[in-house]
Design a protein around this motif. Structure first.
Motif, PDB file in Angstrom:
ATOM      1  N   PRO A 294     -12.763 -16.387  11.094  1.00  0.00           N
ATOM      2  CA  PRO A 294     -13.437 -15.260  11.861  1.00  0.00           C
ATOM      3  C   PRO A 294     -12.844 -13.852  11.551  1.00  0.00           C
ATOM      4  O   PRO A 294     -11.542 -13.841  11.227  1.00  0.00           O
ATOM      5  CB  PRO A 294     -13.360 -15.729  13.323  1.00  0.00           C
ATOM      6  N   THR A 295     -13.715 -13.072  11.497  1.00  0.00           N
ATOM      7  CA  THR A 295     -13.461 -11.592  11.299  1.00  0.00           C
ATOM      8  C   THR A 295     -11.919 -11.148  12.344  1.00  0.00           C
ATOM      9  O   THR A 295     -11.218 -10.607  11.695  1.00  0.00           O
ATOM     10  CB  THR A 295     -14.467 -10.781  11.646  1.00  0.00           C
ATOM     11  N   GLY A 296     -11.923 -11.358  13.467  1.00  0.00           N
ATOM     12  CA  GLY A 296     -10.799 -11.439  14.133  1.00  0.00           C
ATOM     13  C   GLY A 296      -9.643 -11.769  13.513  1.00  0.00           C
ATOM     14  O   GLY A 296      -8.739 -10.925  13.719  1.00  0.00           O
ATOM     15  N   LEU A 297      -9.526 -12.972  13.248  1.00  0.00           N
ATOM     16  CA  LEU A 297      -8.409 -13.345  12.433  1.00  0.00           C
ATOM     17  C   LEU A 297      -7.964 -12.744  11.263  1.00  0.00           C
ATOM     18  O   LEU A 297      -6.923 -12.473  11.029  1.00  0.00           O
ATOM     19  CB  LEU A 297      -8.766 -15.078  12.030  1.00  0.00           C
ATOM     20  N   LEU A 298      -8.938 -12.435  10.441  1.00  0.00           N
ATOM     21  CA  LEU A 298      -8.847 -11.954   9.127  1.00  0.00           C
ATOM     22  C   LEU A 298      -8.122 -10.242   9.372  1.00  0.00           C
ATOM     23  O   LEU A 298      -7.254 -10.015   8.901  1.00  0.00           O
ATOM     24  CB  LEU A 298     -10.062 -11.733   8.478  1.00  0.00           C
ATOM     25  N   LYS A 299      -8.759  -9.765  10.458  1.00  0.00           N
ATOM     26  CA  LYS A 299      -8.258  -8.471  10.678  1.00  0.00           C
ATOM     27  C   LYS A 299      -6.788  -8.645  11.208  1.00  0.00           C
ATOM     28  O   LYS A 299      -5.893  -7.663  10.897  1.00  0.00           O
ATOM     29  CB  LYS A 299      -9.017  -7.821  11.669  1.00  0.00           C
ATOM     30  N   ALA A 300      -6.372  -9.489  12.153  1.00  0.00           N
ATOM     31  CA  ALA A 300      -5.125  -9.602  12.278  1.00  0.00           C
ATOM     32  C   ALA A 300      -4.058  -9.631  11.367  1.00  0.00           C
ATOM     33  O   ALA A 300      -2.991  -9.467  11.375  1.00  0.00           O
ATOM     34  CB  ALA A 300      -5.138 -10.822  13.444  1.00  0.00           C
ATOM     35  N   VAL A 301      -4.566 -10.695  10.416  1.00  0.00           N
ATOM     36  CA  VAL A 301      -3.707 -11.265   9.190  1.00  0.00           C
ATOM     37  C   VAL A 301      -3.676  -9.782   8.456  1.00  0.00           C
ATOM     38  O   VAL A 301      -2.518  -9.362   8.062  1.00  0.00           O
ATOM     39  CB  VAL A 301      -4.345 -12.346   8.385  1.00  0.00           C
ATOM     40  N   GLY A 302      -4.819  -8.903   8.266  1.00  0.00           N
ATOM     41  CA  GLY A 302      -4.533  -7.696   7.402  1.00  0.00           C
ATOM     42  C   GLY A 302      -3.485  -6.941   8.173  1.00  0.00           C
ATOM     43  O   GLY A 302      -2.763  -6.209   7.453  1.00  0.00           O
ATOM     44  N   LYS A 303      -3.398  -6.552   9.504  1.00  0.00           N
ATOM     45  CA  LYS A 303      -2.473  -5.924  10.121  1.00  0.00           C
ATOM     46  C   LYS A 303      -1.095  -6.302   9.814  1.00  0.00           C
ATOM     47  O   LYS A 303       0.026  -5.585   9.775  1.00  0.00           O
ATOM     48  CB  LYS A 303      -2.643  -5.781  11.726  1.00  0.00           C
ATOM     49  N   ILE A 304      -0.942  -7.796   9.996  1.00  0.00           N
ATOM     50  CA  ILE A 304       0.566  -8.209   9.757  1.00  0.00           C
ATOM     51  C   ILE A 304       0.875  -8.002   8.440  1.00  0.00           C
ATOM     52  O   ILE A 304       2.228  -7.551   8.121  1.00  0.00           O
ATOM     53  CB  ILE A 304       0.484  -9.759   9.864  1.00  0.00           C
ATOM     54  N   ALA A 305       0.140  -8.109   7.478  1.00  0.00           N
ATOM     55  CA  ALA A 305       0.390  -8.084   5.953  1.00  0.00           C
ATOM     56  C   ALA A 305       0.577  -6.350   5.720  1.00  0.00           C
ATOM     57  O   ALA A 305       1.844  -5.994   4.894  1.00  0.00           O
ATOM     58  CB  ALA A 305      -0.929  -8.156   5.118  1.00  0.00           C
ATOM     59  N   GLU A 306       0.029  -5.615   6.424  1.00  0.00           N
ATOM     60  CA  GLU A 306       0.449  -4.018   6.434  1.00  0.00           C
ATOM     61  C   GLU A 306       1.952  -3.755   7.026  1.00  0.00           C
ATOM     62  O   GLU A 306       2.341  -3.125   6.589  1.00  0.00           O
ATOM     63  CB  GLU A 306      -0.786  -3.099   7.161  1.00  0.00           C
ATOM     64  N   GLU A 307       1.942  -4.210   8.293  1.00  0.00           N
ATOM     65  CA  GLU A 307       3.176  -4.087   8.994  1.00  0.00           C
ATOM     66  C   GLU A 307       4.375  -4.420   8.285  1.00  0.00           C
ATOM     67  O   GLU A 307       5.453  -3.711   8.250  1.00  0.00           O
ATOM     68  CB  GLU A 307       2.960  -4.682  10.337  1.00  0.00           C
ATOM     69  N   PHE A 308       4.268  -5.675   7.500  1.00  0.00           N
ATOM     70  CA  PHE A 308       5.547  -6.320   6.862  1.00  0.00           C
ATOM     71  C   PHE A 308       5.511  -6.000   5.493  1.00  0.00           C
ATOM     72  O   PHE A 308       6.263  -6.646   4.530  1.00  0.00           O
ATOM     73  CB  PHE A 308       5.642  -7.715   7.279  1.00  0.00           C
ATOM     74  N   ASN A 309       4.450  -5.316   5.126  1.00  0.00           N
ATOM     75  CA  ASN A 309       4.091  -5.100   3.619  1.00  0.00           C
ATOM     76  C   ASN A 309       4.528  -6.348   2.655  1.00  0.00           C
ATOM     77  O   ASN A 309       5.028  -6.259   1.652  1.00  0.00           O
ATOM     78  CB  ASN A 309       5.487  -4.104   3.140  1.00  0.00           C
TER      79      ASN A 309
END
Ligand SMILES: Cc1cc2nc3c(=O)[nH]c(=O)nc-3n(C[C@H](O)[C@H](O)[C@H](O)COP(=O)(O)OP(=O)(O)OC[C@H]3O[C@@H](n4cnc5c(N)ncnc54)[C@H](O)[C@@H]3O)c2cc1C
Ligand code: FES
Length: 264
Positions: A195-210
């Motif tokens: 779901p979009t909420g999950l994808l957005k959360a994973v996108g944020k984690i990717a950004e935060e931890f590079n």
């Protein structure tokens, strides 16, 4: 990409409202790449004109399968079909996941519900085994755990009601894993479908931890082949952003390219 009439080998209930459909498609099966999808016309549906998109789950010999949830008239009609009946299929479609190179990054897969279906071929074809984080509301939403374990992958399940695995959201064990092994971050890559909420959360984690991440953006689709523009999402490009078609330029995008809608 081929449009073909193919025969149903089997169409059996997996758990609760999830079914596995196996189709004999000798010309399509060898072309399939991880993360691609099929566009299926359900002939028994009254309004059969519109096809339904489904990720390709497994490829075995001259067959491929999908794993689908019955949520509406198309999937309900599909669930009533049986072996020997025929369907029109367009596949393989879309731009899928990048399979890690041998000796390259360790894949961390994140899936919600039927998102697991899009992940299986990636796990099977990746030379490095990694971890698959799977989440759902309840036990029955945790799909094909056994198949990933049989591939030798580490499976971490989470359910919102705690009926299977850790209680909570799938991003919790993912965050713990990344946080506990910061030294390994440079050698890891995230892949997600759900779901979009999950994808957005994973996108944020990717950004935060590079950490690099590829996300499968499953939008509503009509034609599935790049013509109708029903499925577009805003995507960052060098000089700003532009709409791209999730059916052709996607469904898989680099998370850094995605422009998230406010509140989505
Ligand atoms: C690239 C891609 C891959 C997909 N892979 C899978 C898969 O592997 N397994 C699976 O079960 N489903 C998958 N889906 C979703 C699947 O296409 C829809 O569930 C299906 O089209 C619903 O058809 P229906 O006629 O039963 O529902 P409808 O009667 O058309 O709709 C019922 C409800 O479902 C909602 N809905 C319809 N399509 C979608 C969609 N794309 N996403 C979210 N909600 C939707 C409608 O808004 C409505 O509320 C995928 C979708 C895309 C775009
Ligand atoms: S679904 Fe028609 S352009 Fe993508």
């Amino acid at each position: 990409m081929l449009e073909q009439t193919v025969q149903i080998v089997s169409n059996a209930r997996d758990t609760d409202s999830y079914f596995r459909l196996v189709l004999r498609a000798p010309q399509i099966a060898p072309l399939i790449q991880p993360g691609q999808f099929s566009h299926i016309r359900v002939p028994t549906l009254k309004d059969a004109l519109l096809r339904r998109p489904f990720s390709i789950f497994q490829v075995e010999g001259d067959t491929f399968s999908i794993l689908y949830k019955t949520i509406g008239k198309g999937t309900d009609a599909l669930a009533r079909m049986g072996p020997g009946e025929e369907l029109s299929v367009i596949a393989p479609l879309g731009h899928g996941f990048t399979v890690p190179k041998r000796g390259g990054e360790t894949p961390l897969l994140v899936a919600g519900g039927y998102g697991m279906a899009a992940m299986y071929l990636l796990a099977q074809r990746s030379p490095q085994k990694g971890i698959v984080f799977v989440g759902g509301r309840k036990r029955v939403d945790i799909l094909c755990e056994k198949e990933f374990l049989a591939l030798g992958w580490d499976v971490r399940a989470t359910t919102e009601d705690g009926s299977h695995g850790e209680k909570g959201l799938v991003t919790q064990p993912l965050l713990a894993e990344i946080g506990n092994r910061k030294s390994e971050i440079g050698n890891r890559k995230l892949f997600a479908c759900g779901p979009t909420g999950l994808l957005k959360a994973v996108g944020k984690i990717a950004e935060e931890f590079n950490v690099p991440a590829e996300l499968s953006m499953d939008e509503h689709m009509c034609c599935g082949v790049g013509v109708c523009l029903t499925c577009v999402i805003p995507v960052k490009v060098d000089d700003g952003w532009e709409y791209q078609r999730t059916c052709t330029e996607g469904p898989v995008f680099d998370s850094r390219q995605i422009v998230w809608a406010e509140g989505k």
